[in-house]
Scaffold this motif. Structure first.
Motif, PDB file in Angstrom:
ATOM      1  N   SER A  55     -29.052 -43.353  16.543  1.00 47.07           N
ATOM      2  CA  SER A  55     -30.172 -42.940  17.392  1.00 47.07           C
ATOM      3  C   SER A  55     -29.640 -42.211  18.623  1.00 47.07           C
ATOM      4  N   ARG A  56     -30.338 -41.139  18.974  1.00 54.61           N
ATOM      5  CA  ARG A  56     -29.917 -40.272  20.080  1.00 54.61           C
ATOM      6  C   ARG A  56     -30.937 -40.374  21.206  1.00 54.61           C
ATOM      7  N   SER A  83     -33.119 -37.624  15.528  1.00 53.01           N
ATOM      8  CA  SER A  83     -32.054 -38.598  15.292  1.00 53.01           C
ATOM      9  C   SER A  83     -31.986 -38.976  13.817  1.00 53.01           C
ATOM     10  N   PRO A  84     -30.801 -39.346  13.330  1.00 55.46           N
ATOM     11  CA  PRO A  84     -30.688 -39.819  11.941  1.00 55.46           C
ATOM     12  C   PRO A  84     -31.547 -41.048  11.657  1.00 55.46           C
ATOM     13  N   ARG A  88     -37.655 -44.895  12.480  1.00 53.92           N
ATOM     14  CA  ARG A  88     -37.307 -46.321  12.617  1.00 53.92           C
ATOM     15  C   ARG A  88     -37.019 -46.693  14.061  1.00 53.92           C
ATOM     16  N   ARG A  89     -36.723 -45.712  14.904  1.00 58.04           N
ATOM     17  CA  ARG A  89     -36.436 -45.967  16.321  1.00 58.04           C
ATOM     18  C   ARG A  89     -37.333 -45.076  17.168  1.00 58.04           C
ATOM     19  N   GLY A  90     -37.393 -45.389  18.441  1.00 61.50           N
ATOM     20  CA  GLY A  90     -38.121 -44.552  19.393  1.00 61.50           C
ATOM     21  C   GLY A  90     -39.594 -44.848  19.512  1.00 61.50           C
ATOM     22  N   ARG A  95     -36.082 -48.683  23.374  1.00 61.72           N
ATOM     23  CA  ARG A  95     -35.295 -47.951  24.374  1.00 61.72           C
ATOM     24  C   ARG A  95     -33.842 -47.978  23.942  1.00 61.72           C
ATOM     25  N   CYS A  96     -33.053 -47.200  24.627  1.00 62.80           N
ATOM     26  CA  CYS A  96     -31.616 -47.180  24.361  1.00 62.80           C
ATOM     27  C   CYS A  96     -31.013 -48.515  24.801  1.00 62.80           C
TER      28      CYS A  96
END
Length: 194
Positions: A55-56, A83-84, A88-90, A95-96
């Motif tokens: 995740s970026r 992001s790859p 699934r994220r974000g 959060r990071c």
């Protein structure tokens, strides 16, 4: 010495890849601090954090022609949809995670900051990591000391205004108490030796 970053002809991305030994953030730290300087037309500098899952996360700071301190808490980083990890994220509440950051990049990215194509230069110095709570405690403490000093000065100003008003009310000239007859004291030393 500061890091000078020259981009001869920006066309998309121009990122410096920093690959410190993972994890990038020291334990308990969640904020990036840095000083930055740019030219009068420098675009914002992009900071990218990449977690172990791919995740970026992106944030940006805008350099000025003078050195400027920037504090970038982890909450300032936004998920990059490309992001790859995809969807699934974000999502909401995500959060990071500083402990999961394995790589970091910084530079110019017109997809993030709409940086104009062409030549750009900026400088970075004093790059580091802090715990935002400790940072705010120190800054808050310094601010508290400053506020106490202002309160004390305000008290003295108030006291002397009251004193002047009292003398004025009694028909006395408050400033007459401080005579300016310098000639009277010419035979006295300005400093005494003990």
């Amino acid at each position: 010495e500061s890091l000078r970053y020259d981009v001869a002809n920006l066309d998309g991305w121009a990122m410096f890849h920093a690959r410190p030994t993972p994890p990038v953030f020291p334990p308990g730290h969640d904020t990036i601090c840095l000083r930055a300087k740019g030219t009068s037309n420098s675009p914002p500098i992009t900071i990218e954090l990449i977690e172990g899952d791919g995740s970026r996360w992106m944030a940006a700071v805008t350099p000025n022609p003078q050195w400027t301190q920037h504090v970038v808490p982890i909450t300032s980083f936004e998920y990059w949809d490309d992001s790859p990890t995809g969807k699934r994220r974000g999502g909401p509440g995500d959060r990071c995670h500083p402990a999961s950051v394995m790589r970091m990049q910084l530079g110019l990215a017109n997809a993030i900051t709409q940086a104009a194509p062409g030549r750009h230069t900026f400088w970075i110095d004093d790059f580091g990591f802090v715990d935002i709570d400790q940072f705010l405690e120190v800054v808050g403490g310094q601010f508290g000391v400053l506020m106490n000093a202002f309160a004390l000065l305000h008290f003295f100003e108030f006291f002397f205004e009251l004193l002047a008003d009292a003398f004025s009310f009694g028909g006395l000239d408050a400033f007459g108490l401080f005579h300016d007859d310098v000639a009277v004291h010419l035979d006295e030393a300005a400093l005494g030796v003990i």
